[in-house]
Structure formats: C-alpha cells, structure tokens
Motif scaffolding. Structure first.
Motif, PDB file in Angstrom:
ATOM      1  N   ARG A  61     -43.939  45.030  18.533  1.00 17.52           N
ATOM      2  CA  ARG A  61     -44.950  44.520  18.878  1.00 17.52           C
ATOM      3  C   ARG A  61     -44.930  43.465  20.658  1.00 17.52           C
ATOM      4  NH1 ARG A  61     -44.869  39.450  14.353  1.00 17.52           N
ATOM      5  NH2 ARG A  61     -45.964  38.065  16.353  1.00 17.52           N
ATOM      6  N   LEU A  62     -43.993  43.912  20.494  1.00 18.68           N
ATOM      7  CA  LEU A  62     -42.990  43.780  21.852  1.00 18.68           C
ATOM      8  C   LEU A  62     -41.825  44.528  21.938  1.00 18.68           C
ATOM      9  CD1 LEU A  62     -44.135  41.930  24.589  1.00 18.68           C
ATOM     10  CD2 LEU A  62     -42.363  39.965  23.205  1.00 18.68           C
ATOM     11  N   MET A  63     -41.523  44.554  23.480  1.00 14.89           N
ATOM     12  CA  MET A  63     -40.374  45.158  23.736  1.00 14.89           C
ATOM     13  C   MET A  63     -40.210  44.858  25.689  1.00 14.89           C
ATOM     14  SD  MET A  63     -39.539  49.392  24.086  1.00 14.89           S
ATOM     15  CE  MET A  63     -39.617  49.514  22.541  1.00 14.89           C
ATOM     16  N   ASN A  64     -39.121  44.400  25.950  1.00 10.64           N
ATOM     17  CA  ASN A  64     -39.127  44.338  27.881  1.00 10.64           C
ATOM     18  C   ASN A  64     -38.931  46.017  28.158  1.00 10.64           C
ATOM     19  OD1 ASN A  64     -36.100  44.241  26.493  1.00 10.64           O
ATOM     20  ND2 ASN A  64     -36.069  41.904  27.549  1.00 10.64           N
ATOM     21  N   ASP A  65     -38.463  45.533  29.199  1.00 10.13           N
ATOM     22  CA  ASP A  65     -37.815  46.819  30.368  1.00 10.13           C
ATOM     23  C   ASP A  65     -37.044  46.565  29.941  1.00 10.13           C
ATOM     24  OD1 ASP A  65     -40.758  46.774  31.665  1.00 10.13           O
ATOM     25  OD2 ASP A  65     -39.606  45.234  33.543  1.00 10.13           O
ATOM     26  N   ALA A  66     -35.835  46.800  29.975  1.00  9.20           N
ATOM     27  CA  ALA A  66     -34.649  46.386  29.091  1.00  9.20           C
ATOM     28  C   ALA A  66     -34.260  47.672  28.271  1.00  9.20           C
ATOM     29  CB  ALA A  66     -33.134  45.364  29.210  1.00  9.20           C
ATOM     30  N   ALA A  67     -34.873  46.318  26.976  1.00  9.10           N
ATOM     31  CA  ALA A  67     -35.117  47.443  25.812  1.00  9.10           C
ATOM     32  C   ALA A  67     -35.332  48.899  26.352  1.00  9.10           C
ATOM     33  CB  ALA A  67     -35.617  46.530  24.558  1.00  9.10           C
ATOM     34  N   ALA A  68     -36.607  49.059  26.440  1.00 11.62           N
ATOM     35  CA  ALA A  68     -37.097  50.309  26.729  1.00 11.62           C
ATOM     36  C   ALA A  68     -36.208  51.212  27.311  1.00 11.62           C
ATOM     37  CB  ALA A  68     -38.692  50.096  27.893  1.00 11.62           C
ATOM     38  N   TYR A  70     -33.090  51.430  27.520  1.00 17.57           N
ATOM     39  CA  TYR A  70     -31.740  51.957  26.347  1.00 17.57           C
ATOM     40  C   TYR A  70     -32.784  53.081  25.168  1.00 17.57           C
ATOM     41  CZ  TYR A  70     -28.908  47.951  28.145  1.00 17.57           C
ATOM     42  OH  TYR A  70     -27.858  47.192  28.033  1.00 17.57           O
ATOM     43  N   LEU A  71     -34.049  52.927  25.288  1.00 13.64           N
ATOM     44  CA  LEU A  71     -34.253  53.204  23.894  1.00 13.64           C
ATOM     45  C   LEU A  71     -34.847  54.764  24.437  1.00 13.64           C
ATOM     46  CD1 LEU A  71     -35.849  50.742  21.346  1.00 13.64           C
ATOM     47  CD2 LEU A  71     -33.461  51.884  21.854  1.00 13.64           C
ATOM     48  N   GLY A  72     -35.257  54.883  26.243  1.00  6.49           N
ATOM     49  CA  GLY A  72     -35.830  55.990  26.769  1.00  6.49           C
ATOM     50  C   GLY A  72     -37.277  56.007  26.564  1.00  6.49           C
ATOM     51  N   THR A  73     -37.761  55.166  26.751  1.00  5.25           N
ATOM     52  CA  THR A  73     -39.359  55.205  25.846  1.00  5.25           C
ATOM     53  C   THR A  73     -39.949  54.001  27.118  1.00  5.25           C
ATOM     54  OG1 THR A  73     -40.671  54.592  24.631  1.00  5.25           O
ATOM     55  CG2 THR A  73     -39.236  53.414  24.069  1.00  5.25           C
ATOM     56  N   ASP A  74     -41.147  53.910  27.261  1.00  2.04           N
ATOM     57  CA  ASP A  74     -41.683  52.838  27.829  1.00  2.04           C
ATOM     58  C   ASP A  74     -42.439  51.577  27.271  1.00  2.04           C
ATOM     59  OD1 ASP A  74     -43.890  53.841  26.984  1.00  2.04           O
ATOM     60  OD2 ASP A  74     -44.888  53.727  28.511  1.00  2.04           O
ATOM     61  N   ARG A  75     -42.283  50.559  28.637  1.00  3.84           N
ATOM     62  CA  ARG A  75     -42.273  49.196  27.584  1.00  3.84           C
ATOM     63  C   ARG A  75     -43.832  48.821  26.699  1.00  3.84           C
ATOM     64  NH1 ARG A  75     -44.107  44.234  28.813  1.00  3.84           N
ATOM     65  NH2 ARG A  75     -44.802  44.947  30.677  1.00  3.84           N
ATOM     66  N   ASP A  76     -44.536  50.044  27.131  1.00  7.98           N
ATOM     67  CA  ASP A  76     -45.955  49.779  26.253  1.00  7.98           C
ATOM     68  C   ASP A  76     -46.154  50.097  24.855  1.00  7.98           C
ATOM     69  OD1 ASP A  76     -46.593  47.673  28.040  1.00  7.98           O
ATOM     70  OD2 ASP A  76     -47.835  49.413  29.468  1.00  7.98           O
ATOM     71  N   GLN A  77     -44.978  49.510  24.219  1.00  8.10           N
ATOM     72  CA  GLN A  77     -45.351  50.391  22.552  1.00  8.10           C
ATOM     73  C   GLN A  77     -45.673  49.847  21.530  1.00  8.10           C
ATOM     74  OE1 GLN A  77     -44.189  53.614  22.190  1.00  8.10           O
ATOM     75  NE2 GLN A  77     -43.800  53.456  24.345  1.00  8.10           N
ATOM     76  N   ARG A  78     -46.699  48.919  22.063  1.00  7.40           N
ATOM     77  CA  ARG A  78     -47.353  47.811  20.978  1.00  7.40           C
ATOM     78  C   ARG A  78     -48.277  48.712  19.943  1.00  7.40           C
ATOM     79  NH1 ARG A  78     -49.092  41.946  22.392  1.00  7.40           N
ATOM     80  NH2 ARG A  78     -47.936  42.502  23.766  1.00  7.40           N
ATOM     81  N   GLY A  79     -48.135  48.456  18.499  1.00  9.29           N
ATOM     82  CA  GLY A  79     -48.385  48.798  17.544  1.00  9.29           C
ATOM     83  C   GLY A  79     -48.273  50.578  17.169  1.00  9.29           C
ATOM     84  N   VAL A  80     -46.795  51.013  17.774  1.00  7.55           N
ATOM     85  CA  VAL A  80     -45.658  51.523  17.544  1.00  7.55           C
ATOM     86  C   VAL A  80     -45.126  51.272  16.616  1.00  7.55           C
ATOM     87  CG1 VAL A  80     -44.584  54.090  18.751  1.00  7.55           C
ATOM     88  CG2 VAL A  80     -46.697  52.966  19.658  1.00  7.55           C
ATOM     89  N   SER A  81     -44.447  51.984  15.627  1.00 10.97           N
ATOM     90  CA  SER A  81     -44.067  52.342  14.422  1.00 10.97           C
ATOM     91  C   SER A  81     -42.457  52.724  15.209  1.00 10.97           C
ATOM     92  CB  SER A  81     -44.049  53.482  13.378  1.00 10.97           C
ATOM     93  OG  SER A  81     -43.024  53.351  12.753  1.00 10.97           O
ATOM     94  N   VAL A  85     -39.892  54.271  18.069  1.00 10.55           N
ATOM     95  CA  VAL A  85     -39.225  54.364  19.387  1.00 10.55           C
ATOM     96  C   VAL A  85     -38.109  55.027  18.967  1.00 10.55           C
ATOM     97  CG1 VAL A  85     -38.882  52.811  20.749  1.00 10.55           C
ATOM     98  CG2 VAL A  85     -40.952  52.970  19.548  1.00 10.55           C
ATOM     99  N   SER A  86     -37.144  54.877  17.933  1.00  3.19           N
ATOM    100  CA  SER A  86     -35.712  54.664  17.690  1.00  3.19           C
ATOM    101  C   SER A  86     -35.490  55.185  15.792  1.00  3.19           C
ATOM    102  CB  SER A  86     -34.629  54.226  18.146  1.00  3.19           C
ATOM    103  OG  SER A  86     -33.407  53.976  18.310  1.00  3.19           O
ATOM    104  N   THR A  87     -35.360  56.344  14.951  1.00  2.00           N
ATOM    105  CA  THR A  87     -34.992  56.241  13.401  1.00  2.00           C
ATOM    106  C   THR A  87     -33.715  55.598  13.501  1.00  2.00           C
ATOM    107  OG1 THR A  87     -33.427  58.445  14.176  1.00  2.00           O
ATOM    108  CG2 THR A  87     -36.546  58.299  13.595  1.00  2.00           C
TER     109      THR A  87
END
Length: 171
Positions: A61-68, A70-81, A85-87
C-alpha cells in the motif's frame, strides 16, 4: 391549494438549509482528508527509517524511498504483491502472521546490494489475523555499529574510572 404549497415550502426550507450545511461539511471533510493523506505521504516518504505498509492480501500500500532502496525497487509499488518485491520478506510476513517461529534463528533478509543485512520488524494495523502490516526495515550493520560504539564508550568510561582510582591513592 396555494396555502398547502406555501406551508410545504416553508416547512421544507429548514430541511433544505440543513442539507446544504451537510454538503458543505462533507466537502470540508473531503478537503481535510485529502490534506491529511498528502501529509501522511510526505512524512512517510521523508522518514529515514525504512517502512513498507502491506494490506491483508499482502499487497504493497505504501513504501518510502529508504525501503525501496533496500529492496532494490522504485517507490511506486502501490498494489503490487509483496512477493514480487521481495519473496523472503513475504515469507517472513506470512510466518509472523501465523505466529510461527520457524524463522526465529534468522529473521533477516539480504538487501538488493547483496551485502547489507536487513532485520524486518512487523506491527499490525488494526485487529485480526488478516490486518494490514507496517514492516520496519532496519540495517543490521548500522545496529551492530551502534552497539560497538556503545561498548567502546563504556570501555572508555571504565578506563577513565580505573585511572582515576589508581591516581587518587598515589596523590
């Protein structure tokens, strides 16, 4: 007939005024809600701590830049499983929801850079087993560094205390 129509219009006037006040109040609440949503998004985005918020279906639902980062993705992952992002993070969140402690020995994930170890901490939003989660991601190396600094500071205080006690009787 004219009198009845006049009576109905006089009786309906306070009701119409009340409906208009309710519409104005609803419009103001909508503006307030939109402002709070923007403020919430701004605060989450600019936190130094890494935060991921997932719903009951494990969708981001929400992810900030610092988490993105760490997880190697962009911040706009709203609605993605979360699994997309990270199994590993999805496995840990599922185990945490079940109350399983099978991953108690290594409740950590590896960051996208392949070097940084991240410790996730889970907090439910709401009640029930299928509540939304806030996942805090903490850099384990930064934590270890703070612990090391604390140990060195305590050792420095101990050495100063011992040196003072040795010098005191000699004086």
């Amino acid at each position: 007939l004219g009198g009845i129509l006049l009576f109905i219009s006089v009786a309906a006037h306070p009701l119409a005024r009340r409906i208009q006040e309710s519409e104005n109040l609803a419009r103001q609440r909508g503006i307030d809600l939109a402002n709070l949503g923007q403020l919430n998004d701004y605060i989450i985005r600019n936190l130094r701590e890494s935060i991921v918020v997932v719903d009951s279906d494990d969708r981001v639902r929400l992810m900030n830049d610092a988490a993105a980062k760490y997880l190697g993705t962009d911040r706009d992952q709203r609605g993605v499983s979360l699994g997309a992002v990270s199994t590993r993070l999805l496995e840990l969140a599922t185990a945490w929801r079940r109350g399983s402690s099978s991953d108690a020995a290594s409740p950590s994930i590896l960051a996208a850079d392949g070097i940084t170890v991240i410790n996730p901490y889970f907090a439910p939003i709401g009640e029930g087993d299928s509540a939304a989660l806030i996942i805090f991601l903490e850099d384990a190396s930064a934590l270890a560094e703070r612990v090391q600094q604390s140990k060195l500071a305590a050792l420095g205080r101990l050495s100063a205390s011992i040196a003072h006690e040795i010098r005191n009787p000699l004086g």
